[in-house]
Design a protein around this motif. Sequence first.
Motif, mmCIF file in Angstrom:
data_model
loop_
_atom_site.group_PDB
_atom_site.id
_atom_site.type_symbol
_atom_site.label_atom_id
_atom_site.label_comp_id
_atom_site.label_asym_id
_atom_site.label_seq_id
_atom_site.Cartn_x
_atom_site.Cartn_y
_atom_site.Cartn_z
ATOM 1 N N TRP A 1 -7.757 1.685 -3.416
ATOM 2 C CA TRP A 1 -7.089 1.372 -1.957
ATOM 3 C C TRP A 1 -7.564 0.007 -1.944
ATOM 4 N N GLN B 1 0.664 3.750 -2.905
ATOM 5 C CA GLN B 1 0.544 5.275 -2.664
ATOM 6 C C GLN B 1 -1.110 5.039 -2.476
ATOM 7 N N TRP B 2 -1.621 3.798 -2.244
ATOM 8 C CA TRP B 2 -2.876 3.838 -1.837
ATOM 9 C C TRP B 2 -3.216 3.819 -1.086
ATOM 10 N N GLN B 3 -4.978 4.067 -1.158
ATOM 11 C CA GLN B 3 -5.230 4.470 0.230
ATOM 12 C C GLN B 3 -6.181 3.140 1.296
ATOM 13 N N GLY B 4 -5.274 3.147 2.238
ATOM 14 C CA GLY B 4 -5.809 2.157 2.976
ATOM 15 C C GLY B 4 -6.943 2.367 4.054
ATOM 16 N N VAL B 5 -7.685 1.186 3.913
ATOM 17 C CA VAL B 5 -8.897 1.102 4.470
ATOM 18 C C VAL B 5 -8.626 0.537 6.216
ATOM 19 N N GLN C 1 -10.266 7.007 -5.209
ATOM 20 C CA GLN C 1 -9.088 6.260 -5.811
ATOM 21 C C GLN C 1 -8.222 5.251 -5.145
ATOM 22 N N ASP D 1 -13.631 8.022 -1.470
ATOM 23 C CA ASP D 1 -12.551 8.779 -2.445
ATOM 24 C C ASP D 1 -12.892 7.283 -3.599
ATOM 25 N N THR E 1 0.480 -0.786 -0.079
ATOM 26 C CA THR E 1 -0.256 -0.187 -0.132
ATOM 27 C C THR E 1 0.694 0.912 -0.254
ATOM 28 N N HIS E 2 2.051 1.115 0.912
ATOM 29 C CA HIS E 2 3.046 2.192 0.613
ATOM 30 C C HIS E 2 3.663 2.482 -0.467
#
Lengths: 267, 417
Positions: free
Chosen positions: B156, B126-130, B154, B152, B122-123
């Motif tokens: 995730w 740069q995706w969104q962590g849920v 983007q 949003d 994820t890092h």
Amino acid sequence: MNGIGSISDIALKLNAWNLIMIGLIILCACLLAVASQRLLPWLAGKLPGRYRYQVLALVPLMRLLIIAAGIVLIIPHIIEPTFENLMALLAAFGVALGFALKDYISSLVAGVVTLYEMPYRPGDWIEIEGAYGEVKSIGMRAVTIVTPDDTAVIIPHLKLWDRPISNANGGSHNLMCVADLYLHPRHDANLAREALLDVALTSPFLRIERPVNVVVSEKPWATHYRIKAYPIDPGQQFNFITDLTIRGKATLSDLGFELANAVPAYA
Amino acid sequence: MASSPSNGDRSTALWQYVAAREYALPADTVEQKIRSGIGALWKKFESEEAPPESPVQPEADLRELSRLQANVVAPEPAASAAAEALDAALAPWLADPAPDHPVVFLVVPPHGFREKTLDTWTHRHQWQGVAPPDTEAVLANDGQWMRDAFNDRQPWVFPCLERAFLRHARGLSLVRGLMDALSAGQLGRGVVGCDSWAWAYLMHIWRGRSPWSLAAQAFDHEHLAHWFGRLAAGAGQRHFDFRQARDGRYVLPPAGGTGEEDDTPPKTTSFLRHLAAHARGIPGIALALWRASLRLGPEDPPEDGADEGSDDTPTPTAPHSTLWVTAWEAVHRPSLPSEKDRDLAFVAHTLLLHDGLSEELLADVLPLSAPRIRQVLSKLEETGTAGVDRDRWRITAPGYPAVRQFLQNEGYLMDSF
């Protein structure tokens, strides 16, 4: 008895030595039968659940083999095992025992029939003439079941001939349980049914690989819900039904459903 | 898992992600079953050389590694190589602007470093962590959590699907709604991580189309040998030889060769085969048992005042030294009591289905009293098969094989790994 010798014609070999041998064979057969009857259930108790019933089913088979072997070993000590002698012996015993011990013999014969028809096996949950319980042992004459109230019921095999025998799991682990719930007739039945399906699907007793269903029927005084599902262990059926009932009632109450409390007027 | 640039390819190849239906257990599992089944009889036919009468290193002379020493020789891996492998597996999907499956499910058995890998991945992207919903939201089927978490558009990553349900009559609606939305593509593009036991359960309570799922391939003995060697080498400054204490044979191929004229790699023992089979190829379980099997010889100096709280980096052994490995039979593997215990099975199975639960939640989902649950948890803890980890009771890595075998024997729902 043309063609075959009568019992008086049979050359009996009953001397002291043969009598001792017969006694020893009977003693050994009894010991072996008792040992298999105790050892195999003990072994089944130690084995994983999936092998338990297969091992339990060996108990009557082992006993049959021991008895058959015993008879085969004894006959040469009584008579010369020619065809004529054997037929005469069987005929004589058949007539004598047939009259004196008709029911007993009938049960013995039915006991042999159970070995290959297998209407019940150790570990099965059966009902015969109102007695429901788990088959604990199958003897030559009778089957012993233990009811949920821990009462042993001994039922002669001859019931096999003319009485219905209900077998809930038929030698497998699949035993359907049914939990009954009654709701006041005015409610959203789809919502109640979905909630009860989830009650079943979240029970730790549930064998989830088997189908789960909720059957709804209308009574004059309530809507009747029947949760049908299979427990992992058939021996846990009553705990499973209890769990379904308790959690079913709690869930329905949480959702605002009103449980039926009217006693039918005609009851 | 830490990889140097020169051999990054090999390191990455350790971790492979395949379609879940293509997952394969280590081939040695069958042998392991036979061995455990007929035990002593097998030994008569075993092809290995008989152990010498006097062991090379008597067990009594060996010392267990402290936690700090074990952290040097067999450290917890970084997740970069696993994340790279996941990248490789997802490359076509990532490159496709409109994939057929907008959501990928990553199904991994317990102790398979799933959350760590997905965090790293994820890092990196740069995706969104849920974050998972809390228990109240799960039980209330709170739709607000889903709206907030995926608000949003983007891409995730939701690393712990098992936290979105509770095996409770009111605990399934939220996850069903989530799975419906995910499979319909309503929540955009994303990656969902899920524990294999929770996945097995969800596939029974959710009636949708089977989603596209990947699984981390199991480690066989060759993978383990390579992996343990790399972990021990660290940044490349250390060289350890791992040899069987019983007969001196190598467990891993020696790092710097044998030093003899004939430089062909020596034959290694079957220790890692047994380890891979017993751990079912799950790296976290294999690593925990590997750490438990390592011993220091009498020639190694004792740890000098490097207690657990010290900031000094301990030097457990010389840069090039031998670590001894106990016989496979002597490795401590937690086991469960032999007598049947329904309540113990309930608790263990529930812990696996949720990848761990608090004591309070166990009381909510099981028809057992709180004191009884405490009693069962104590029993599991005594046997080393469960323990508290991040405020939850979880099945331990060394205890997992025994618990799995126990539940399988009793007929409970199993994962596919």
